[in-house]
Design a protein around this motif. Sequence first.
Motif, mmCIF file in Angstrom:
data_model
loop_
_atom_site.group_PDB
_atom_site.id
_atom_site.type_symbol
_atom_site.label_atom_id
_atom_site.label_comp_id
_atom_site.label_asym_id
_atom_site.label_seq_id
_atom_site.Cartn_x
_atom_site.Cartn_y
_atom_site.Cartn_z
ATOM 1 N N ALA A 41 65.057 -57.271 -38.869
ATOM 2 C CA ALA A 41 64.002 -56.273 -38.669
ATOM 3 C C ALA A 41 63.062 -56.234 -39.863
ATOM 4 O O ALA A 41 63.344 -56.801 -40.916
ATOM 5 N N CYS A 42 61.947 -55.538 -39.676
ATOM 6 C CA CYS A 42 60.991 -55.340 -40.771
ATOM 7 C C CYS A 42 61.503 -54.226 -41.695
ATOM 8 O O CYS A 42 62.238 -53.332 -41.273
ATOM 9 N N SER A 43 61.084 -54.284 -42.953
ATOM 10 C CA SER A 43 61.469 -53.224 -43.906
ATOM 11 C C SER A 43 60.712 -51.923 -43.642
ATOM 12 O O SER A 43 61.046 -50.893 -44.238
ATOM 13 N N ASP A 44 59.727 -51.970 -42.763
ATOM 14 C CA ASP A 44 58.905 -50.795 -42.461
ATOM 15 C C ASP A 44 59.783 -49.568 -42.183
ATOM 16 O O ASP A 44 60.701 -49.627 -41.359
ATOM 17 N N SER A 45 59.475 -48.474 -42.874
ATOM 18 C CA SER A 45 60.315 -47.267 -42.796
ATOM 19 C C SER A 45 60.298 -46.610 -41.417
ATOM 20 O O SER A 45 61.132 -45.760 -41.117
ATOM 21 N N ILE A 66 59.977 -58.066 -45.136
ATOM 22 C CA ILE A 66 58.605 -57.800 -44.706
ATOM 23 C C ILE A 66 58.277 -58.634 -43.471
ATOM 24 O O ILE A 66 58.394 -59.870 -43.489
ATOM 25 N N ALA A 67 57.970 -57.943 -42.391
ATOM 26 C CA ALA A 67 57.523 -58.535 -41.118
ATOM 27 C C ALA A 67 58.620 -59.303 -40.371
ATOM 28 O O ALA A 67 58.309 -60.157 -39.542
ATOM 29 N N ASN A 68 59.877 -58.983 -40.657
ATOM 30 C CA ASN A 68 61.017 -59.587 -39.920
ATOM 31 C C ASN A 68 60.870 -61.093 -39.737
ATOM 32 O O ASN A 68 61.017 -61.626 -38.645
ATOM 33 N N GLY A 102 60.792 -57.295 -33.913
ATOM 34 C CA GLY A 102 59.442 -57.092 -34.406
ATOM 35 C C GLY A 102 58.958 -55.693 -34.057
ATOM 36 O O GLY A 102 59.612 -54.957 -33.319
ATOM 37 N N HIS A 103 57.784 -55.348 -34.594
ATOM 38 C CA HIS A 103 57.289 -54.011 -34.270
ATOM 39 C C HIS A 103 55.769 -53.951 -34.287
ATOM 40 O O HIS A 103 55.112 -54.758 -34.958
ATOM 41 N N GLY A 104 55.244 -52.999 -33.555
ATOM 42 C CA GLY A 104 53.804 -52.773 -33.506
ATOM 43 C C GLY A 104 53.297 -52.186 -34.810
ATOM 44 O O GLY A 104 54.041 -51.566 -35.557
ATOM 45 N N ARG A 105 52.032 -52.425 -35.100
ATOM 46 C CA ARG A 105 51.354 -51.879 -36.282
ATOM 47 C C ARG A 105 52.016 -52.319 -37.579
ATOM 48 O O ARG A 105 52.129 -51.564 -38.544
ATOM 49 N N CYS A 106 52.519 -53.563 -37.597
ATOM 50 C CA CYS A 106 53.230 -54.077 -38.779
ATOM 51 C C CYS A 106 52.225 -54.332 -39.916
ATOM 52 O O CYS A 106 51.272 -55.088 -39.761
ATOM 53 N N GLY A 107 52.488 -53.707 -41.059
ATOM 54 C CA GLY A 107 51.586 -53.851 -42.206
ATOM 55 C C GLY A 107 51.555 -55.276 -42.740
ATOM 56 O O GLY A 107 50.505 -55.751 -43.203
ATOM 57 N N GLY A 108 52.703 -55.963 -42.680
ATOM 58 C CA GLY A 108 52.752 -57.343 -43.154
ATOM 59 C C GLY A 108 51.882 -58.247 -42.302
ATOM 60 O O GLY A 108 51.157 -59.115 -42.818
#
Length: 214
Positions: A41-45, A66-68, A102-108
């Motif tokens: 997964a992404c590190s996004d909180s 970052i960004a899985n 993965g996820h939407g609105r990923c900053g990476g």
Amino acid sequence: MPEFKALLDGYRRFRLGDYRDQRERYDRLAQGQDPKVMVIACSDSRVDPTRVFDAGPGEMFVLRNIANLVPPFSAISGQSSVAAAVEYAVSGLEVHHIVVFGHGRCGGIAAALAGDFDNPVAGKHVHAWMEFIAPARDSVKAACALSPDIDAQRTLEQASVRLSIDNLRTYPFVAAAEKAGKLKLHGTIFDIAEGALKILDPKTGQFQALPLDL
Ligand SMILES: [Zn+2]
């Protein structure tokens, strides 16, 4: 800066609540772990896979970055936390599934598209990391130049999950376990705004929303 105190308060709630309520489970887990699923997964909180999949302690072996991303296999050992984690999950724990989450609105992904981290001093590590998806980024940018209606962010989020799955298959132990029918690879994308999980259909290469009714 009250943030660290909030962590300690959270620990106290956990220790007096969930840890006490599930004491048997924690005693059992103290003997060892036997998860059947690895999640990348992404590190996004905002996108905690154990929360989204409603999983308890011991159920998932989780790697976050970052960004899985999964870089392609390299025979040089000791330089990739991804290679070490995937190797341990597949060869040690013998997980049955690896899920790229993965996820939407990923900053990476957004930064890769915008070139935000191209600064060689302030962003050199993020920039170098995101270069793993440079081929996908460049083809998405080229497609967008021809068709401005394409949602570059969403398209690259999906392309990067496909790329991570392709790269997983370059790891010899992953390819061997998949060929033996002991391991399945899955691509997913979760969008925090919609609360929707999409699953990659290996036949069509497209992501389909998972219906909520069973
Ligand atoms: Zn992200």
